[in-house]
Design a protein around this motif. Structure first.
Motif, PDB file in Angstrom:
ATOM      1  N   ILE A   3       0.854  -1.190   0.000  1.00  0.00           N
ATOM      2  CA  ILE A   3       0.000   0.000   0.000  1.00  0.00           C
ATOM      3  C   ILE A   3       0.884   1.232   0.000  1.00  0.00           C
ATOM      4  O   ILE A   3       1.832   1.339   0.781  1.00  0.00           O
ATOM      5  CB  ILE A   3      -0.935   0.003   1.224  1.00  0.00           C
ATOM      6  CG1 ILE A   3      -1.975  -1.111   1.083  1.00  0.00           C
ATOM      7  CG2 ILE A   3      -1.638   1.354   1.375  1.00  0.00           C
ATOM      8  CD1 ILE A   3      -2.859  -1.287   2.280  1.00  0.00           C
ATOM      9  N   VAL A   4       0.585   2.157  -0.895  1.00  0.00           N
ATOM     10  CA  VAL A   4       1.342   3.403  -0.969  1.00  0.00           C
ATOM     11  C   VAL A   4       0.487   4.544  -0.433  1.00  0.00           C
ATOM     12  O   VAL A   4      -0.694   4.673  -0.768  1.00  0.00           O
ATOM     13  CB  VAL A   4       1.807   3.701  -2.416  1.00  0.00           C
ATOM     14  CG1 VAL A   4       0.658   3.728  -3.403  1.00  0.00           C
ATOM     15  CG2 VAL A   4       2.577   5.022  -2.462  1.00  0.00           C
ATOM     16  N   GLY A 149       2.117  -6.894   2.875  1.00  0.00           N
ATOM     17  CA  GLY A 149       1.391  -5.999   3.763  1.00  0.00           C
ATOM     18  C   GLY A 149       2.109  -4.701   4.053  1.00  0.00           C
ATOM     19  O   GLY A 149       1.666  -3.924   4.902  1.00  0.00           O
ATOM     20  N   ALA A 150       3.202  -4.438   3.347  1.00  0.00           N
ATOM     21  CA  ALA A 150       4.030  -3.271   3.647  1.00  0.00           C
ATOM     22  C   ALA A 150       3.333  -1.970   3.248  1.00  0.00           C
ATOM     23  O   ALA A 150       2.531  -1.920   2.314  1.00  0.00           O
ATOM     24  CB  ALA A 150       5.367  -3.383   2.927  1.00  0.00           C
ATOM     25  N   VAL A 151       3.679  -0.918   3.965  1.00  0.00           N
ATOM     26  CA  VAL A 151       3.179   0.429   3.682  1.00  0.00           C
ATOM     27  C   VAL A 151       4.380   1.323   3.386  1.00  0.00           C
ATOM     28  O   VAL A 151       5.363   1.330   4.137  1.00  0.00           O
ATOM     29  CB  VAL A 151       2.378   0.994   4.872  1.00  0.00           C
ATOM     30  CG1 VAL A 151       1.933   2.428   4.589  1.00  0.00           C
ATOM     31  CG2 VAL A 151       1.179   0.114   5.184  1.00  0.00           C
ATOM     32  N   VAL A 212      -5.132   1.435   5.674  1.00  0.00           N
ATOM     33  CA  VAL A 212      -4.109   0.527   5.155  1.00  0.00           C
ATOM     34  C   VAL A 212      -4.384  -0.917   5.554  1.00  0.00           C
ATOM     35  O   VAL A 212      -3.544  -1.789   5.361  1.00  0.00           O
ATOM     36  CB  VAL A 212      -2.698   0.948   5.612  1.00  0.00           C
ATOM     37  CG1 VAL A 212      -2.368   2.339   5.115  1.00  0.00           C
ATOM     38  CG2 VAL A 212      -2.560   0.875   7.129  1.00  0.00           C
ATOM     39  N   ALA A 213      -5.571  -1.196   6.115  1.00  0.00           N
ATOM     40  CA  ALA A 213      -5.927  -2.568   6.477  1.00  0.00           C
ATOM     41  C   ALA A 213      -6.220  -3.366   5.207  1.00  0.00           C
ATOM     42  O   ALA A 213      -6.920  -2.909   4.302  1.00  0.00           O
ATOM     43  CB  ALA A 213      -7.150  -2.567   7.388  1.00  0.00           C
ATOM     44  N   ALA A 229     -18.346  -4.525   4.956  1.00  0.00           N
ATOM     45  CA  ALA A 229     -19.012  -4.407   6.248  1.00  0.00           C
ATOM     46  C   ALA A 229     -18.341  -3.411   7.182  1.00  0.00           C
ATOM     47  O   ALA A 229     -18.800  -3.178   8.282  1.00  0.00           O
ATOM     48  CB  ALA A 229     -19.083  -5.779   6.918  1.00  0.00           C
ATOM     49  N   GLY A 230     -17.229  -2.852   6.770  1.00  0.00           N
ATOM     50  CA  GLY A 230     -16.557  -1.855   7.594  1.00  0.00           C
ATOM     51  C   GLY A 230     -15.742  -2.447   8.710  1.00  0.00           C
ATOM     52  O   GLY A 230     -15.611  -3.631   8.869  1.00  0.00           O
TER      53      GLY A 230
END
Length: 230
Positions: A3-4, A149-151, A212-213, A229-230
């Motif tokens: 995720i960026v 899973g990296a950000v 970022v989940a 569903a949040g």
């Protein structure tokens, strides 16, 4: 499938003067811009950001140094501003009277900035292709080095970030002017093997953790039917 987080540089001296800075040297942050970068730092501090990459231009490098002070920030020209050619340094109020302005607004895919002796021009399509390809390549490096899973953080400019957002919603460069990206804002995009997915755009406050989940119930490139569903 990392995720960026795309951070637009803070308010700059060119923003304050109402001019199109482009690749002009010596354009730094105002006090407002430094405050915006500091707020971004507070939001980012709750996350593990594994890498930071910035446009080579001063206003982005200053923003990056304030936003992620604990990270070494790499510079990458692919994240740089659009090359505005003869429009570089032009007052926006004057540019709005040019016939090219309407092309930029109504048909950005057809807009090309004229080259001048001092500054090369680039089309908005070329800019978008450069930036999107750069983000994809950098994301792949992050995933290879740090896992899916990296950000990571990309510090760039308004039009380049707009190009990534437009790509992530399937609009391409034709949808560039349907996106708003303010100075100091953070935008979250997940890059997958099949597409980019927009998680949030032009945010100024709030917890970034939820943005970022990663989805647990389906492939990362898919979107939940019904909206989730949040």
């Amino acid at each position: 499938m990392a995720i960026v987080l795309l951070l637009r540089h803070g308010h700059s001296t060119a923003n304050a003067d109402g001019v199109l800075a482009g690749w002009t040297e010596g354009v730094g942050l105002t006090d407002t811009g430094r405050d915006q970068a500091a707020r971004a730092a507070e939001r980012l501090s709750a996350l593990t950001v594994v890498r930071a990459v910035s446009s080579p231009l001063q206003r982005c490098r200053e923003t990056a140094s304030l936003a992620v002070p604990g990270l070494q920030v790499a510079s990458d020209e692919r994240l740089g501003e659009c090359h505005y050619g003869a429009w570089t340094g032009r007052r926006l109020a004057d540019a709005a009277k040019d016939p090219l302005w309407r092309v930029i607004q109504d048909d950005p895919a057809a807009a090309t900035f004229p080259t001048s002796p001092a500054h090369r021009g680039e089309s908005l399509g070329e800019m978008a292709e450069r930036v999107v390809a750069g983000v994809r390549a950098l994301d792949a490096e992050v995933e290879q080095g740090h896992g899916t899973g990296a950000v990571w953080l990309a510090v760039s400019h308004g039009d380049p970030i707009k190009a990534v957002v437009a790509e992530s919603v399937g609009a391409g460069v034709s949808g560039l002017q349907r996106v708003r990206i303010d100075p100091g804002s953070l935008t979250a995009v997940q890059v997958t093997a099949t597409r980019m997915v927009l998680l949030a755009s032009n945010t100024h406050a709030g917890d970034l953790s939820a943005l970022v989940a990663r989805p647990a119930e389906h492939e990362a490139g898919d979107s939940t039917v019904g909206g989730g569903a949040g």
